[in-house]
Design a protein around this motif. Structure first.
Motif, PDB file in Angstrom:
ATOM      1  N   GLN A 182      90.501  29.927  48.335  1.00 35.24           N
ATOM      2  CA  GLN A 182      89.241  29.389  49.031  1.00 35.24           C
ATOM      3  C   GLN A 182      89.662  27.761  48.739  1.00 35.24           C
ATOM      4  O   GLN A 182      90.096  27.351  47.962  1.00 35.24           O
ATOM      5  CB  GLN A 182      88.099  29.819  49.124  1.00 35.24           C
ATOM      6  N   ALA A 183      89.198  26.923  49.602  1.00 38.72           N
ATOM      7  CA  ALA A 183      89.238  25.659  49.519  1.00 38.72           C
ATOM      8  C   ALA A 183      87.891  24.818  49.859  1.00 38.72           C
ATOM      9  O   ALA A 183      87.311  25.152  50.844  1.00 38.72           O
ATOM     10  CB  ALA A 183      90.380  24.811  50.371  1.00 38.72           C
ATOM     11  N   ILE A 184      87.607  23.708  49.380  1.00 40.35           N
ATOM     12  CA  ILE A 184      86.518  22.950  49.582  1.00 40.35           C
ATOM     13  C   ILE A 184      87.192  21.657  50.602  1.00 40.35           C
ATOM     14  O   ILE A 184      88.047  21.132  50.083  1.00 40.35           O
ATOM     15  CB  ILE A 184      85.779  22.268  48.634  1.00 40.35           C
ATOM     16  N   ILE A 185      86.517  21.633  51.800  1.00 38.01           N
ATOM     17  CA  ILE A 185      87.182  20.569  52.843  1.00 38.01           C
ATOM     18  C   ILE A 185      86.040  19.631  52.934  1.00 38.01           C
ATOM     19  O   ILE A 185      85.146  20.016  53.647  1.00 38.01           O
ATOM     20  CB  ILE A 185      87.855  21.135  53.893  1.00 38.01           C
ATOM     21  N   ASP A 186      86.533  18.322  52.484  1.00 36.44           N
ATOM     22  CA  ASP A 186      85.340  17.274  52.664  1.00 36.44           C
ATOM     23  C   ASP A 186      85.575  16.267  53.694  1.00 36.44           C
ATOM     24  O   ASP A 186      86.661  15.828  54.062  1.00 36.44           O
ATOM     25  CB  ASP A 186      85.103  16.589  51.160  1.00 36.44           C
ATOM     26  N   LYS A 187      84.600  15.949  54.636  1.00 39.06           N
ATOM     27  CA  LYS A 187      84.612  14.788  55.645  1.00 39.06           C
ATOM     28  C   LYS A 187      85.197  13.650  55.257  1.00 39.06           C
ATOM     29  O   LYS A 187      85.896  12.958  55.870  1.00 39.06           O
ATOM     30  CB  LYS A 187      83.282  14.742  56.165  1.00 39.06           C
ATOM     31  N   GLU A 188      85.024  13.269  53.727  1.00 42.61           N
ATOM     32  CA  GLU A 188      85.525  11.970  53.384  1.00 42.61           C
ATOM     33  C   GLU A 188      86.813  12.028  52.634  1.00 42.61           C
ATOM     34  O   GLU A 188      87.694  11.158  52.749  1.00 42.61           O
ATOM     35  CB  GLU A 188      84.424  11.326  52.444  1.00 42.61           C
ATOM     36  N   LEU A 189      86.875  13.185  51.863  1.00 45.16           N
ATOM     37  CA  LEU A 189      88.043  13.485  50.793  1.00 45.16           C
ATOM     38  C   LEU A 189      88.964  14.043  51.384  1.00 45.16           C
ATOM     39  O   LEU A 189      90.044  14.234  50.812  1.00 45.16           O
ATOM     40  CB  LEU A 189      87.389  13.905  49.652  1.00 45.16           C
ATOM     41  N   GLY A 190      88.920  14.996  52.492  1.00 45.95           N
ATOM     42  CA  GLY A 190      89.897  16.095  52.879  1.00 45.95           C
ATOM     43  C   GLY A 190      89.753  17.132  52.246  1.00 45.95           C
ATOM     44  O   GLY A 190      88.639  17.604  51.655  1.00 45.95           O
ATOM     45  N   MET A 191      91.022  17.781  51.519  1.00 43.88           N
ATOM     46  CA  MET A 191      90.937  19.123  50.745  1.00 43.88           C
ATOM     47  C   MET A 191      90.610  18.655  49.398  1.00 43.88           C
ATOM     48  O   MET A 191      91.783  17.786  48.971  1.00 43.88           O
ATOM     49  CB  MET A 191      92.267  19.922  50.982  1.00 43.88           C
ATOM     50  N   ILE A 192      89.606  19.062  48.705  1.00 48.55           N
ATOM     51  CA  ILE A 192      89.460  18.648  47.371  1.00 48.55           C
ATOM     52  C   ILE A 192      90.440  19.034  46.498  1.00 48.55           C
ATOM     53  O   ILE A 192      90.906  20.447  46.483  1.00 48.55           O
ATOM     54  CB  ILE A 192      88.193  19.135  46.960  1.00 48.55           C
ATOM     55  N   GLY A 193      90.999  18.257  45.391  1.00 56.24           N
ATOM     56  CA  GLY A 193      92.077  18.385  44.757  1.00 56.24           C
ATOM     57  C   GLY A 193      93.555  17.997  45.129  1.00 56.24           C
ATOM     58  O   GLY A 193      94.414  17.857  44.665  1.00 56.24           O
TER      59      GLY A 193
ATOM     60  N   LYS B 179      93.200   9.134  56.762  1.00 57.44           N
ATOM     61  CA  LYS B 179      91.866   9.572  57.339  1.00 57.44           C
ATOM     62  C   LYS B 179      92.121  10.327  58.533  1.00 57.44           C
ATOM     63  O   LYS B 179      91.231  11.225  58.842  1.00 57.44           O
ATOM     64  CB  LYS B 179      91.092   8.275  57.686  1.00 57.44           C
ATOM     65  N   ASN B 180      93.006  10.090  59.424  1.00 56.93           N
ATOM     66  CA  ASN B 180      93.352  10.657  60.756  1.00 56.93           C
ATOM     67  C   ASN B 180      94.181  11.941  60.641  1.00 56.93           C
ATOM     68  O   ASN B 180      94.615  12.725  61.504  1.00 56.93           O
ATOM     69  CB  ASN B 180      93.876   9.797  61.817  1.00 56.93           C
ATOM     70  N   ARG B 181      94.735  12.140  59.332  1.00 54.12           N
ATOM     71  CA  ARG B 181      95.714  13.104  59.024  1.00 54.12           C
ATOM     72  C   ARG B 181      95.265  13.921  57.860  1.00 54.12           C
ATOM     73  O   ARG B 181      96.158  14.207  56.805  1.00 54.12           O
ATOM     74  CB  ARG B 181      97.105  12.751  59.092  1.00 54.12           C
TER      75      ARG B 181
ATOM     76  N   ILE C 253      85.242  16.826  60.816  1.00 56.43           N
ATOM     77  CA  ILE C 253      84.163  16.504  61.544  1.00 56.43           C
ATOM     78  C   ILE C 253      82.957  16.882  60.546  1.00 56.43           C
ATOM     79  O   ILE C 253      81.993  16.393  60.530  1.00 56.43           O
ATOM     80  CB  ILE C 253      84.223  17.023  62.747  1.00 56.43           C
ATOM     81  N   LYS C 254      83.118  18.190  60.313  1.00 55.39           N
ATOM     82  CA  LYS C 254      82.010  18.933  59.303  1.00 55.39           C
ATOM     83  C   LYS C 254      82.628  19.485  57.965  1.00 55.39           C
ATOM     84  O   LYS C 254      83.623  20.372  58.093  1.00 55.39           O
ATOM     85  CB  LYS C 254      81.177  20.157  60.193  1.00 55.39           C
TER      86      LYS C 254
END
Length: 151
Positions: free
Chosen positions: A20-31, A38-40, A127-128
């Motif tokens: 599993q991964a945490i995907i953040d609106k500002e940071l992308g995939m955490i780690g 930002k657009n990729r 986006i979310k």
């Protein structure tokens, strides 16, 4: 469509496979290191194309160093449009680019062959934020929907 692989490159340059991964609106995939544009923020590839790349003996310059963050089973890139939104696990991602630029010095391109990455990679912006896990459903969202339940 469903998620079959999640990958990120860590600070040491190793590609890690995740459940599993945490995907953040500002940071992308955490780690993920280094952070993507930002657009990729996230790269996506179909399982079919990943298998073709892994099974064939291509001499493409970037085929062996490219990795996608999310591999999706039954993804048909020809049915995806820029601006389209996808719900992947808890996240909502907007498609910002389709295809990867080729390098002129690539032997595959110089020989006139078509690279499997050329029109088969999708890049998205978040986006979310949320979690994405192996086996999560991938849903193409109608343009009027913000997101739908993953249950």
């Amino acid at each position: 469509m469903k998620v079959v692989a999640l990958k990120l490159k860590d600070e040491d340059g190793h590609i890690d496979y995740l459940r599993q991964a945490i995907i953040d609106k500002e940071l992308g995939m955490i780690g993920e290191f280094p952070k993507r544009e930002k657009n990729r923020q996230i790269s996506i590839l179909s399982e079919r194309i990943r298998n073709l790349i892994d099974e064939e003996e291509f001499e493409g310059l970037c085929l062996f160093r490219f990795y996608e963050n999310i591999t999706i089973k039954d993804l048909e890139v020809k049915n995806i449009e820029i601006g389209q939104r996808l719900q992947i696990g808890e996240t909502v991602q907007e498609v910002t680019a389709i295809g990867k630029r080729c390098f002129k010095e690539c032997k595959l391109i110089q020989s006139g062959e078509t690279c499997n990455l050329f029109m088969n990679v999708i890049f998205t912006k978040i986006i979310k934020s949320g979690f994405v896990k192996i086996d999560d459903k991938v849903v193409s969202l109608p343009s009027t929907d913000r997101f739908i339940s993953n249950k």
